[in-house]
Design an enzyme around this catalytic site. Structure first.
Site, mmCIF file in Angstrom:
data_model
loop_
_atom_site.group_PDB
_atom_site.id
_atom_site.type_symbol
_atom_site.label_atom_id
_atom_site.label_comp_id
_atom_site.label_asym_id
_atom_site.label_seq_id
_atom_site.Cartn_x
_atom_site.Cartn_y
_atom_site.Cartn_z
ATOM 1 N N CYS A 28 30.808 26.234 -27.929
ATOM 2 C CA CYS A 28 31.115 26.141 -29.083
ATOM 3 C C CYS A 28 32.397 25.786 -29.284
ATOM 4 O O CYS A 28 32.663 25.141 -30.634
ATOM 5 C CB CYS A 28 30.921 27.568 -29.687
ATOM 6 S SG CYS A 28 31.567 29.210 -29.125
ATOM 7 N N HIS A 37 32.774 33.431 -30.357
ATOM 8 C CA HIS A 37 32.190 32.100 -31.193
ATOM 9 C C HIS A 37 33.409 31.544 -32.134
ATOM 10 O O HIS A 37 34.419 31.852 -32.319
ATOM 11 C CB HIS A 37 31.161 32.318 -32.162
ATOM 12 C CG HIS A 37 30.481 31.466 -32.793
ATOM 13 N ND1 HIS A 37 29.825 30.420 -31.654
ATOM 14 C CD2 HIS A 37 29.910 30.904 -33.838
ATOM 15 C CE1 HIS A 37 29.065 29.583 -32.334
ATOM 16 N NE2 HIS A 37 29.223 29.834 -33.695
ATOM 17 N N ASP A 88 28.765 25.354 -39.340
ATOM 18 C CA ASP A 88 28.735 25.453 -37.792
ATOM 19 C C ASP A 88 27.927 24.532 -36.805
ATOM 20 O O ASP A 88 26.773 24.513 -36.707
ATOM 21 C CB ASP A 88 28.153 26.884 -37.560
ATOM 22 C CG ASP A 88 28.469 27.303 -36.074
ATOM 23 O OD1 ASP A 88 28.007 28.580 -35.823
ATOM 24 O OD2 ASP A 88 28.836 26.988 -35.198
#
Lengths: 663, 291
Positions: free
Chosen positions: A398, A442, A458
């Site tokens: 991520c 994250h 995202d």
């Protein structure tokens, strides 16, 4: 002394050893080891009948111990040193035991050492274990005053004492006034994994390897849907080509419009040694002395070194109310050179779409459709990290995707920033809180759109949509799942059980933390208020405290004396009642002779104390009937008992002075 | 009631409490209060422990003044037992003994106290104290309001010639089959240590012939009347002491003897019970401490 004092040394060693166990977590190994070795030698010597230790040996050991501690702790004069020295002292004292007084002093030292663990840990484990140490210590103290025997009775008596002390302890705990504002007291600094203020490739993939809990959340009403469980912690706005930093500038907050209902929750943060706190996107208001900054992050004044609880209100449905100033320069910043292909791609998107939101969509589509892979073990990136990821390797975690997406957006002229925090949560089936673990760590991106202001986009979701709904282990490729849970595959059902146990323990520990450790002045006031005591000021609470203790004491006394004797066989009971009768007469000055029969005794009393003769005769006759006639049964026994209970002879007025004493 | 260890415990608790307040440590509070509770509860235990201790019986054998009186008492713990208590007599010269009381067991304890004067000795209270279980508090409980012992006067040996009346004294009543009217002198035997002094032939020894014992036929020896008036003393106590000595001698001799005191006459006789009767009469002779 029913035992000699030296005979108690093994028991003392046992008490000290049990109290040592919780200390092992922080006590330097040479202190603990030295103590244990000394005890072992002492035990051998005592067992073989030799004297404990010569005075010279003692002095030598004392010096050695003190020096070792001072050298080992670097001469720092703090709690650690103090307690370590206390251990040395206790061990040396053990070698000096000769009298009853020495044994008691050693035991008091053991008590002190047992309790001193509170300086170093506040876990539930310690909370369960220290009372065990106190139990053993108390048992040794009881054994000092018992008939020589085994261990069973002292341990039983000690357990009874502790259990009966619990209600008093609870009352005192609830009512004793808490003065300070601090919640948790000083505990040792524990290193916990977490974020730092630099976000680079590999940061999050390392954090994610820990299953430790980062924080626990209790929602007051309903829990938001899983796709809203973004926990916001830090924002990064400065990119140097490889990593993101925080410049410290944030710009001004913008007015927001909210939809839906507010979400209210309480977070208990595990210590991580930093100042940032996490909150559900988007935090609106934090209770207490916390403020929400303009980038919607929360900071604490001091670093979070022990568990910290705070309440927040958040809104998951938000957009900006209108245009406002933005610190554009900061959020469009890019390094002067590097990553040419990415810049070209971004410029392309700029031309293709007119509106910013379309550019963003183009970007997300790029990630979705170009075979990007979500993995914890991406290949190393070249110098132009962004270019490598986008065009060459197309594998990352991520933080890589957030970083590259932010870069692209900035290159396309859209202000963007990277937000780091956590995504998702795990409910605890044994309690009503959710756990957010380090493996939920994250990073995502926020872009500035004219209509909605800072909006979350995202890129990881574009790459791997299952991440949000199914969690990390499902989103990762199969061969990498064991990175997160190393033992799962091998142990199967056992690890399932272990997981359940861990969850249960976590729930228990959380309860311990909230009910015992976090009992702050505010909490006390609210609890007492709920019980009906609307009192202010420490003095009032102290009075209340005394009152409560008094009541407890009275209850205990009543309990003690309200209980009558146990039921026994008839003849035995009659005999025992008779003995009690004799004892009462003895207290009045009429002592029965050893082999004097009851009737003779009655006659003797009659002649000495005519005022008692009536009742005495009646009782004795009844007793003789019961005992020797062996008849009569329960009714007669009860009659006898009640008569004896009512019989309270007064000693006669003394006519003779004690003439055994020279006046 | 708290022992010095009790105070020390309190100091320790205070230190812990202050530490907990200072650092605001709730865990510390909890443990401190737990130990405090233990201390409080142990008070109750200490109290309750003695409630079951009782004196079942007690007796003291008569002694002579100047000897220690020995009180033998039987003590019992009718509760769970297994504790150590201290039992003793209060008063000067009292000693406390540590006694292990097991459950359901009668335990014999010997307590000593110096008996200084003759008469009926009444001691102070017999008490038991305990610090069980933790030694933080001490409870004292009275087991018996007092114990009694009969104290005979201290015997004083007198000259063999002091007793005059020999056989047939005036007023000796009660024919006794042990009475032999007159002894039949049989002869002299060489003195053996242990022979009664009054049988030694002084004439023989004054003649320089050595020590010889007169040997008599006849069953048990003489009947002697020990009379108050016959003692050449003015002080009552000394008289009593002398008479006591005489009684003991007669008894050792296996003579029959009687006692004549103002207000009390005991017929001649012998044996344990008779001796006790005579000595009791001497012990309880009204004297200084009469009411």
């Amino acid at each position: 002394m029913t035992h000699s004092a030296v005979a108690h040394i093994p028991a003392l060693i046992a008490a000290l050893a049990v109290n040592l166990l919780p200390h092992i977590g922080w006590l330097p190994w040479w202190v603990a080891g030295g103590c244990v070795a000394t005890w072992a030698i002492l035990l051998l010597r005592v067992r073989s009948g030799r004297s404990p230790a010569a005075p010279r040996t003692r002095r030598l050991l004392t010096l050695a111990g003190i020096l070792a501690v001072l050298v080992g702790t670097g001469g720092a004069l703090d709690r650690n040193t103090a307690v370590a020295l206390l251990w040395i002292l206790a061990t040396v004292k053990l070698m000096e035991v000769e009298t009853h007084r020495d044994v008691v002093v050693s035991l008091f030292l053991a008590y002190f050492l047992g309790v001193s663990v509170v300086f170093f840990t506040s876990s539930l484990m310690a909370g369960l274990f220290v009372p065990v140490g106190l139990w053993v210590t108390t048992a040794v103290l009881v054994r000092l005053h018992e008939v020589p025997g085994g261990w069973r009775r002292p341990l039983k008596v000690s357990a009874r004492l502790l259990i009966q002390a619990v209600p008093i302890a609870v009352v005192l705990f609830v009512f004793f006034p808490r003065m300070h504002g601090g919640l948790w007291g000083i505990a040792a600094e524990q290193a916990v994994s977490g974020f730092s203020d630099v976000l680079s490739s590999g940061t999050i993939s390392e954090i994610v390897l820990s299953r430790e809990v980062a924080f626990r959340v209790e929602f007051e009403d309903e829990v938001p849907a899983i796709e809203h469980l973004y926990w916001r912690g830090l924002t990064f706005d400065a990119f140097d080509g490889r990593s993101w930093h925080r410049s410290g500038e944030r710009g001004r907050a913008q007015p927001m419009v909210f939809g839906g209902r507010p979400v209210q929750y309480t977070i208990t943060m595990e210590p991580h040694g930093r100042q940032w706190l996490f909150a559900l996107d988007l935090p609106v208001e934090a209770r207490g002395r916390l403020s929400v900054y303009s980038d919607y992050t929360l900071m604490k004044w001091r670093k979070v070194k022990q568990n910290y609880t705070y309440a927040v209100e958040s809104r998951v449905d938000y957009r900006s109310a209108g245009p406002s100033e933005l610190w554009e320069a900061g959020y469009l910043q890019l390094p002067a050179r590097g990553n040419p292909r990415a810049r070209k791609l971004a410029a392309q998107w700029r031309q293709q779409a007119g509106v910013s939101s379309d550019v963003v969509d183009l970007g997300l589509r790029f990630f979705r459709e170009n075979g990007f892979r979500y993995t914890l073990r991406p290949p190393l990136l070249g110098d132009d990290a962004v270019d490598s990821l986008l065009f060459d390797t197309r594998q990352g975690y991520c933080e890589h995707y957030a970083s590259t997406f932010a870069f692209l957006m900035r290159a396309a002229g859209i202000p963007a920033r990277v937000v780091a925090g956590y995504l998702g949560a795990e409910p605890n089936p044994y309690a009503d809180y959710w756990m957010v673990r380090q493996l939920h760590a994250h990073a995502w991106v926020e872009v500035w759109l004219p209509q909605s202001g800072w909006t979350r986009r995202d890129p990881t979701l574009a790459v791997e949509p299952s991440r949000i709904l199914q969690g990390i282990s499902e989103a990762l490729p199969v061969e990498e799942r064991s990175d997160l849970q190393p033992f799962r595959g091998r142990l199967g059902a056992v690890s399932e059980l272990w997981d359940q146990l861990q969850l249960g323990w976590d729930a228990a520990e959380n309860r311990w933390d909230r009910w015992v450790m976090a009992y702050s002045p505010q909490r006390q006031r609210s609890m007492l208020g709920r019980m009906g005591f609307q009192l202010e000021g420490a003095a009032a609470v102290l009075v209340l405290l005394l009152f409560a203790v008094g009541i407890c004491f009275l209850l205990a006394v009543l309990y003690r004396y309200g209980f009558s004797q146990t039921r026994e066989a008839s003849s035995d009971a009659a005999q025992k009642a008779y003995w009690q009768f004799c004892a009462r007469l003895a207290r009045a000055g009429l002592v029965r002779h050893p082999h004097e029969g009851p009737l003779d005794f009655a006659i003797r009393i009659g002649s000495r104390r005519p005022d008692l003769s009536g009742e005495v005769e009646a009782i004795i006759r009844l007793y003789a009937y019961l005992r020797y006639g062996n008849r009569g049964g329960r009714a007669a026994l009860r009659n006898l008992r009640s008569r004896i209970r009512r019989f309270r002879p007064k000693p006669e007025r003394r006519r003779f002075f004690r003439n055994a004493v020279d006046v | 009631m708290p022992t010095r260890y009790g105070w020390a415990y309190l100091v320790m608790l205070t230190a812990m409490l202050v530490g907990s307040i200072n650092y605001g440590n709730n865990f510390g509070f909890l443990l401190t209060f737990l130990l405090g509770g233990v201390g409080l509860v142990s008070t109750l235990h200490t109290w309750r422990n003695l409630s079951g201790v009782m004196l079942v019986s007690g007796k003291a054998l008569p002694v002579f003044a100047g000897e220690p009186a020995v009180f033998e008492i039987v003590v019992r713990d009718c509760r769970a037992g297994g504790q150590t208590v201290e039992i003793g007599l209060e008063g000067a010269g009292a000693e406390f003994r540590k006694v292990d009381l097991h459950a359901d067991q009668n335990r014999r304890v010997r307590l000593k106290m110096a008996a200084r004067q003759r008469g009926r000795m009444i001691t102070g209270p017999c008490v038991a104290t305990t610090v069980h279980p933790l030694g933080l508090f001490r409870r004292r409980r009275c087991l018996a309001e007092h114990l009694e012992c009969l104290v005979y006067p201290a015997p004083q040996r007198s000259e063999p010639t002091a007793f005059a009346a020999n056989g047939g004294g005036a007023g000796s009543e009660g024919a006794d089959e042990n009475r032999s009217g007159s002894e039949d002198f049989q002869g002299l035997n060489a003195y053996r240590p242990g022979d009664p002094l009054q049988r030694i032939s002084w004439k023989a020894s004054s003649r320089g012939q050595g020590l010889y014992t007169k040997d008599f036929t006849g069953a048990r020896g003489e009947i002697r009347i020990l009379a108050w008036d016959a003692v050449a003393e003015t002080d009552i106590e000394r008289k009593l002491s002398i008479l006591c000595g005489q009684v003991l001698d007669a008894d050792r001799n296996r003579d029959a003897y009687g006692l004549e005191l103002p207000g009390r006459v005991i017929a001649p006789g012998g044996g344990e019970a008779h001796r006790h009767r005579c000595l009791t009469a001497l012990a309880l002779f009204p004297g200084i401490e009469s009411s």
